[in-house]
Design a protein around this motif. Structure first.
Motif, PDB file in Angstrom:
ATOM      1  N   TYR A  91      -3.683  -1.159  -0.846  1.00 42.06           N
ATOM      2  CA  TYR A  91      -3.598  -0.267   0.308  1.00 42.06           C
ATOM      3  C   TYR A  91      -4.657   0.829   0.277  1.00 42.06           C
ATOM      4  CZ  TYR A  91       1.042  -2.333  -0.080  1.00 42.06           C
ATOM      5  OH  TYR A  91       2.077  -3.204  -0.223  1.00 42.06           O
ATOM      6  N   THR A  92      -5.260   1.071  -0.887  1.00 44.85           N
ATOM      7  CA  THR A  92      -6.231   2.152  -1.009  1.00 44.85           C
ATOM      8  C   THR A  92      -7.593   1.596  -1.401  1.00 44.85           C
ATOM      9  OG1 THR A  92      -5.612   2.530  -3.321  1.00 44.85           O
ATOM     10  CG2 THR A  92      -4.504   3.869  -1.658  1.00 44.85           C
ATOM     11  N   ARG A  93      -8.618   2.367  -1.086  1.00 43.55           N
ATOM     12  CA  ARG A  93     -10.003   2.011  -1.425  1.00 43.55           C
ATOM     13  C   ARG A  93     -10.646   3.221  -2.078  1.00 43.55           C
ATOM     14  NH1 ARG A  93     -11.926   1.049   3.645  1.00 43.55           N
ATOM     15  NH2 ARG A  93     -11.539  -1.172   3.484  1.00 43.55           N
ATOM     16  N   ILE A  94     -11.352   3.016  -3.184  1.00 40.35           N
ATOM     17  CA  ILE A  94     -12.068   4.094  -3.866  1.00 40.35           C
ATOM     18  C   ILE A  94     -13.560   3.845  -3.682  1.00 40.35           C
ATOM     19  CG2 ILE A  94     -12.555   5.171  -6.084  1.00 40.35           C
ATOM     20  CD1 ILE A  94      -9.725   4.436  -6.954  1.00 40.35           C
ATOM     21  N   ILE A  95     -14.247   4.827  -3.100  1.00 38.25           N
ATOM     22  CA  ILE A  95     -15.688   4.744  -2.879  1.00 38.25           C
ATOM     23  C   ILE A  95     -16.347   5.856  -3.684  1.00 38.25           C
ATOM     24  CG2 ILE A  95     -17.529   4.821  -1.175  1.00 38.25           C
ATOM     25  CD1 ILE A  95     -15.356   4.037   0.901  1.00 38.25           C
ATOM     26  N   LYS A  96     -17.217   5.501  -4.607  1.00 40.95           N
ATOM     27  CA  LYS A  96     -17.899   6.507  -5.423  1.00 40.95           C
ATOM     28  C   LYS A  96     -18.950   7.209  -4.571  1.00 40.95           C
ATOM     29  CE  LYS A  96     -16.981   4.263  -9.757  1.00 40.95           C
ATOM     30  NZ  LYS A  96     -17.517   3.710 -10.999  1.00 40.95           N
ATOM     31  N   THR A  97     -18.972   8.539  -4.654  1.00 40.13           N
ATOM     32  CA  THR A  97     -19.860   9.317  -3.777  1.00 40.13           C
ATOM     33  C   THR A  97     -20.949  10.072  -4.519  1.00 40.13           C
ATOM     34  OG1 THR A  97     -18.298  11.153  -3.827  1.00 40.13           O
ATOM     35  CG2 THR A  97     -18.090   9.603  -2.006  1.00 40.13           C
ATOM     36  N   GLY A  98     -21.035   9.947  -5.806  1.00 41.91           N
ATOM     37  CA  GLY A  98     -22.094  10.638  -6.541  1.00 41.91           C
ATOM     38  C   GLY A  98     -21.529  11.600  -7.560  1.00 41.91           C
ATOM     39  N   PHE A  99     -22.274  12.665  -7.827  1.00 35.23           N
ATOM     40  CA  PHE A  99     -21.889  13.604  -8.871  1.00 35.23           C
ATOM     41  C   PHE A  99     -21.720  15.003  -8.287  1.00 35.23           C
ATOM     42  CE2 PHE A  99     -24.281  10.177 -10.819  1.00 35.23           C
ATOM     43  CZ  PHE A  99     -23.387   9.762 -11.786  1.00 35.23           C
ATOM     44  N   ARG A 100     -20.741  15.737  -8.809  1.00 34.54           N
ATOM     45  CA  ARG A 100     -20.504  17.107  -8.370  1.00 34.54           C
ATOM     46  C   ARG A 100     -21.607  18.006  -8.904  1.00 34.54           C
ATOM     47  NH1 ARG A 100     -14.479  18.597  -9.022  1.00 34.54           N
ATOM     48  NH2 ARG A 100     -14.931  18.374 -11.219  1.00 34.54           N
ATOM     49  N   GLN A 101     -22.016  18.992  -8.103  1.00 37.88           N
ATOM     50  CA  GLN A 101     -23.141  19.849  -8.457  1.00 37.88           C
ATOM     51  C   GLN A 101     -22.871  20.686  -9.711  1.00 37.88           C
ATOM     52  OE1 GLN A 101     -25.642  21.032  -5.629  1.00 37.88           O
ATOM     53  NE2 GLN A 101     -26.939  21.770  -7.259  1.00 37.88           N
ATOM     54  N   GLY A 102     -21.684  21.280  -9.814  1.00 39.25           N
ATOM     55  CA  GLY A 102     -21.433  22.233 -10.887  1.00 39.25           C
ATOM     56  C   GLY A 102     -21.356  21.623 -12.268  1.00 39.25           C
ATOM     57  N   ASP A 103     -20.557  20.553 -12.414  1.00 42.01           N
ATOM     58  CA  ASP A 103     -20.347  19.990 -13.750  1.00 42.01           C
ATOM     59  C   ASP A 103     -20.727  18.519 -13.848  1.00 42.01           C
ATOM     60  OD1 ASP A 103     -18.372  18.992 -12.166  1.00 42.01           O
ATOM     61  OD2 ASP A 103     -16.714  19.469 -13.512  1.00 42.01           O
ATOM     62  N   ALA A 104     -21.355  17.984 -12.815  1.00 46.51           N
ATOM     63  CA  ALA A 104     -21.803  16.586 -12.789  1.00 46.51           C
ATOM     64  C   ALA A 104     -20.662  15.602 -12.975  1.00 46.51           C
ATOM     65  CB  ALA A 104     -22.899  16.340 -13.820  1.00 46.51           C
ATOM     66  N   ALA A 105     -19.474  15.965 -12.507  1.00 43.91           N
ATOM     67  CA  ALA A 105     -18.342  15.037 -12.572  1.00 43.91           C
ATOM     68  C   ALA A 105     -18.562  13.919 -11.553  1.00 43.91           C
ATOM     69  CB  ALA A 105     -17.042  15.778 -12.283  1.00 43.91           C
ATOM     70  N   ASP A 106     -18.166  12.713 -11.919  1.00 46.94           N
ATOM     71  CA  ASP A 106     -18.305  11.562 -11.039  1.00 46.94           C
ATOM     72  C   ASP A 106     -17.274  11.686  -9.918  1.00 46.94           C
ATOM     73  OD1 ASP A 106     -19.391   9.226 -10.195  1.00 46.94           O
ATOM     74  OD2 ASP A 106     -18.464   7.955 -11.715  1.00 46.94           O
ATOM     75  N   MET A 107     -17.729  11.795  -8.664  1.00 45.38           N
ATOM     76  CA  MET A 107     -16.842  12.031  -7.527  1.00 45.38           C
ATOM     77  C   MET A 107     -16.598  10.735  -6.757  1.00 45.38           C
ATOM     78  SD  MET A 107     -16.087  15.174  -7.770  1.00 45.38           S
ATOM     79  CE  MET A 107     -15.353  15.607  -6.219  1.00 45.38           C
ATOM     80  N   ALA A 108     -15.470  10.718  -6.052  1.00 43.21           N
ATOM     81  CA  ALA A 108     -15.107   9.533  -5.269  1.00 43.21           C
ATOM     82  C   ALA A 108     -14.309   9.945  -4.043  1.00 43.21           C
ATOM     83  CB  ALA A 108     -14.291   8.567  -6.122  1.00 43.21           C
ATOM     84  N   LEU A 109     -14.297   9.061  -3.080  1.00 45.85           N
ATOM     85  CA  LEU A 109     -13.484   9.212  -1.882  1.00 45.85           C
ATOM     86  C   LEU A 109     -12.406   8.146  -1.973  1.00 45.85           C
ATOM     87  CD1 LEU A 109     -13.430  10.415   1.160  1.00 45.85           C
ATOM     88  CD2 LEU A 109     -14.463   8.229   1.725  1.00 45.85           C
ATOM     89  N   ILE A 110     -11.151   8.547  -1.930  1.00 51.48           N
ATOM     90  CA  ILE A 110     -10.056   7.574  -1.920  1.00 51.48           C
ATOM     91  C   ILE A 110      -9.430   7.624  -0.540  1.00 51.48           C
ATOM     92  CG2 ILE A 110      -8.452   9.219  -2.999  1.00 51.48           C
ATOM     93  CD1 ILE A 110      -7.032   6.741  -4.237  1.00 51.48           C
ATOM     94  N   GLU A 111      -9.216   6.457   0.045  1.00 54.25           N
ATOM     95  CA  GLU A 111      -8.704   6.399   1.416  1.00 54.25           C
ATOM     96  C   GLU A 111      -7.743   5.241   1.577  1.00 54.25           C
ATOM     97  OE1 GLU A 111     -12.090   5.853   3.904  1.00 54.25           O
ATOM     98  OE2 GLU A 111     -12.475   3.837   3.177  1.00 54.25           O
ATOM     99  N   LEU A 112      -6.926   5.334   2.620  1.00 51.16           N
ATOM    100  CA  LEU A 112      -6.048   4.235   2.984  1.00 51.16           C
ATOM    101  C   LEU A 112      -6.878   3.204   3.752  1.00 51.16           C
ATOM    102  CD1 LEU A 112      -2.896   6.236   4.093  1.00 51.16           C
ATOM    103  CD2 LEU A 112      -3.287   5.093   1.931  1.00 51.16           C
ATOM    104  N   VAL A 113      -6.817   1.968   3.335  1.00 54.49           N
ATOM    105  CA  VAL A 113      -7.703   0.927   3.848  1.00 54.49           C
ATOM    106  C   VAL A 113      -7.547   0.721   5.357  1.00 54.49           C
ATOM    107  CG1 VAL A 113      -8.164  -1.551   3.732  1.00 54.49           C
ATOM    108  CG2 VAL A 113      -7.848  -0.255   1.649  1.00 54.49           C
ATOM    109  N   ASP A 114      -6.331   0.672   5.858  1.00 51.80           N
ATOM    110  CA  ASP A 114      -6.104   0.337   7.264  1.00 51.80           C
ATOM    111  C   ASP A 114      -6.423   1.472   8.225  1.00 51.80           C
ATOM    112  OD1 ASP A 114      -5.204  -2.316   6.864  1.00 51.80           O
ATOM    113  OD2 ASP A 114      -3.335  -1.512   6.069  1.00 51.80           O
TER     114      ASP A 114
END
Length: 174
Positions: A94-117
């Motif tokens: 039901y969910t999709r995780i899309i990686k969006t890059g790195f956060r500016q402050g601490d370079a954490a790997d960021m993602a967008l999680i969304e409901l697929v439908d």
């Protein structure tokens, strides 16, 4: 030590982690997509997908179970009213995780999680069910079957009268 570690503890105590996941799940249900770190998104997916499966069947028992996880009446209502009917025919994922890059402050790997439908970019024609392509032979066979099943109506074929044929013969003779 990490012996027997089955899930990501996210550097938090158990109560803090459950509160974090509960709040993130409520936000995901209300907004249909949220930005977070990849680790939190993966932990949230494991947390929220069983709740979405429970929401498919609207019973008092399932509502109480989901409420015990979410602790938000608004999120539970949104889940059972608008989200559950859209995911009713889906068997999971039901969910999709899309990686969006790195956060500016601490370079954490960021993602967008969304409901697929609920993503119109990936599902532009979700409402329209496309029919499968059929060969011409199959469609003509169907038409013939439909015509054969239809009640037969006798067609009147008008034959040219003798006067009309005589006049055409005279014109050609001249």
């Amino acid at each position: 030590m990490r012996h027997g570690k089955k899930f990501n503890h996210l550097g938090r105590t158990a109560s803090h982690r459950s509160a974090l996941l509960s709040n993130m799940a409520c936000s995901l249900i209300e907004h249909k997509r949220i930005n977070t770190t990849v680790a939190k998104a993966k932990a949230l997916r494991v947390y929220v997908e069983p709740l979405l499966t429970k929401a498919k069947e609207d019973t008092t028992h399932n509502r109480r179970i989901v409420f015990s996880y979410l602790q938000s009446k608004e999120a539970v209502t949104e889940l059972f009213r608008s989200v559950a009917p859209k995911i009713a025919e889906r068997n999971g994922g039901y969910t999709r995780i899309i990686k969006t890059g790195f956060r500016q402050g601490d370079a954490a790997d960021m993602a967008l999680i969304e409901l697929v439908d609920f993503n119109e970019l990936y599902n532009p024609n979700a409402e329209e069910k496309k029919t499968t392509r059929r060969s011409r032979r199959a469609t003509t066979a169907k038409k013939e079957a439909v015509v054969a099943d239809a009640p037969k109506v006798e067609e009147k074929v008008e034959e040219p009268t003798a006067e009309a044929t005589d006049s055409t013969e005279e014109k050609t003779a001249e």
